[in-house]
Motif scaffolding. Structure first.
Motif, short mmCIF file in Angstrom:
data_model
loop_
_atom_site.label_atom_id
_atom_site.label_comp_id
_atom_site.label_asym_id
_atom_site.label_seq_id
_atom_site.Cartn_x
_atom_site.Cartn_y
_atom_site.Cartn_z
N ALA A 56 0.83 -1.21 0.00
CA ALA A 56 0.00 0.00 0.00
C ALA A 56 0.87 1.25 0.00
CB ALA A 56 -0.93 0.00 1.21
N SER A 57 1.99 1.22 0.71
CA SER A 57 2.85 2.41 0.75
C SER A 57 3.53 2.66 -0.59
CB SER A 57 3.90 2.27 1.86
OG SER A 57 4.86 1.29 1.52
N PHE A 58 3.69 1.62 -1.41
CA PHE A 58 4.31 1.78 -2.71
C PHE A 58 3.31 2.13 -3.81
CE2 PHE A 58 7.91 -0.61 -0.87
CZ PHE A 58 8.92 0.28 -1.20
N GLU A 59 2.03 2.07 -3.52
CA GLU A 59 1.03 2.37 -4.53
C GLU A 59 1.18 3.79 -5.07
OE1 GLU A 59 -2.93 1.53 -3.24
OE2 GLU A 59 -2.58 -0.64 -3.26
N LYS A 60 1.64 4.72 -4.23
CA LYS A 60 1.79 6.10 -4.69
C LYS A 60 2.91 6.23 -5.73
CE LYS A 60 4.61 7.27 -0.70
NZ LYS A 60 4.66 8.06 0.51
N PHE A 61 3.78 5.23 -5.79
CA PHE A 61 4.86 5.24 -6.77
C PHE A 61 4.51 4.45 -8.02
CE2 PHE A 61 7.01 5.66 -2.64
CZ PHE A 61 7.54 6.93 -2.83
N SER A 62 3.26 4.03 -8.12
CA SER A 62 2.83 3.21 -9.24
C SER A 62 3.03 3.96 -10.55
CB SER A 62 1.37 2.84 -9.08
OG SER A 62 0.93 2.14 -10.21
N LEU A 63 3.43 3.23 -11.57
CA LEU A 63 3.65 3.82 -12.88
C LEU A 63 2.40 3.77 -13.75
CD1 LEU A 63 7.19 2.40 -13.65
CD2 LEU A 63 6.60 4.67 -12.79
N LYS A 64 1.32 3.31 -13.18
CA LYS A 64 0.07 3.25 -13.93
C LYS A 64 -0.43 4.66 -14.21
CE LYS A 64 -1.24 -1.12 -11.87
NZ LYS A 64 -2.16 -1.78 -10.97
N SER A 65 -0.97 4.84 -15.37
CA SER A 65 -1.47 6.15 -15.75
C SER A 65 -2.80 5.99 -16.47
CB SER A 65 -0.47 6.85 -16.65
OG SER A 65 -0.97 8.09 -17.07
N THR A 66 -3.58 7.04 -16.43
CA THR A 66 -4.87 7.00 -17.11
C THR A 66 -4.73 7.37 -18.58
OG1 THR A 66 -5.30 9.29 -16.44
CG2 THR A 66 -6.16 7.52 -15.02
N ARG A 67 -3.57 7.89 -18.98
CA ARG A 67 -3.37 8.24 -20.38
C ARG A 67 -1.98 7.82 -20.82
NH1 ARG A 67 -0.35 12.83 -21.58
NH2 ARG A 67 0.29 14.06 -19.79
N LYS A 68 -1.80 7.77 -22.11
CA LYS A 68 -0.50 7.42 -22.67
C LYS A 68 0.31 8.69 -22.87
CE LYS A 68 1.61 4.58 -26.17
NZ LYS A 68 1.40 3.59 -27.21
N TYR A 69 1.55 8.69 -22.34
CA TYR A 69 2.42 9.85 -22.49
C TYR A 69 3.13 9.82 -23.83
CZ TYR A 69 1.76 10.81 -17.54
OH TYR A 69 1.21 11.11 -16.34
N THR A 70 3.43 11.00 -24.34
CA THR A 70 4.21 11.10 -25.57
C THR A 70 5.67 10.83 -25.25
OG1 THR A 70 4.70 13.45 -25.35
CG2 THR A 70 2.63 12.85 -26.47
N ARG A 71 6.45 10.57 -26.29
CA ARG A 71 7.89 10.35 -26.11
C ARG A 71 8.54 11.57 -25.46
NH1 ARG A 71 11.30 8.27 -31.06
NH2 ARG A 71 10.10 6.45 -30.52
N ASP A 72 8.17 12.76 -25.90
CA ASP A 72 8.75 13.99 -25.35
C ASP A 72 8.41 14.14 -23.87
OD1 ASP A 72 9.91 14.68 -27.77
OD2 ASP A 72 8.20 15.93 -28.38
N GLU A 73 7.16 13.83 -23.49
CA GLU A 73 6.76 13.93 -22.08
C GLU A 73 7.53 12.93 -21.22
OE1 GLU A 73 2.12 15.36 -22.13
OE2 GLU A 73 2.59 13.27 -22.69
N MET A 74 7.76 11.73 -21.74
CA MET A 74 8.49 10.74 -20.97
C MET A 74 9.96 11.10 -20.81
SD MET A 74 6.84 7.06 -21.98
CE MET A 74 7.02 7.17 -23.74
#
Length: 77
Positions: A56-74
């Motif tokens: 649960a403490s690591f959930e805030k570090f989850s890499l899940k996202s609601t949208r797909k990032y662009t290459r530039d954003e990443m």
């Protein structure tokens, strides 16, 4: 080894003695087996609780996202 005294209903003690006799062990043997199993189970429960809390403490570090990032954003830093 330490000695300890417990109280139980007469019927339960009689039944426990019968089980011990059938297994060709002592009532103390049955109690020691039960105590070891009980303690091991409690330790497992505590380990599972700690693991869930850690997850649960690591959930805030989850890499899940609601949208797909662009290459530039990443690549932004």
């Amino acid at each position: 080894m330490k000695n300890i005294t417990f109280s139980a209903q007469d019927k339960l003690i009689d039944e426990l003695r019968q089980v011990a006799q059938q297994k060709n062990v002592t009532v103390n043997d049955l109690f020691r087996d039960w105590a070891c199993t009980y303690v091991a189970k409690q330790k497992q429960v505590e380990r599972e609780k700690r693991l869930k809390a850690l997850e649960a403490s690591f959930e805030k570090f989850s890499l899940k996202s609601t949208r797909k990032y662009t290459r530039d954003e990443m690549n932004e830093h």
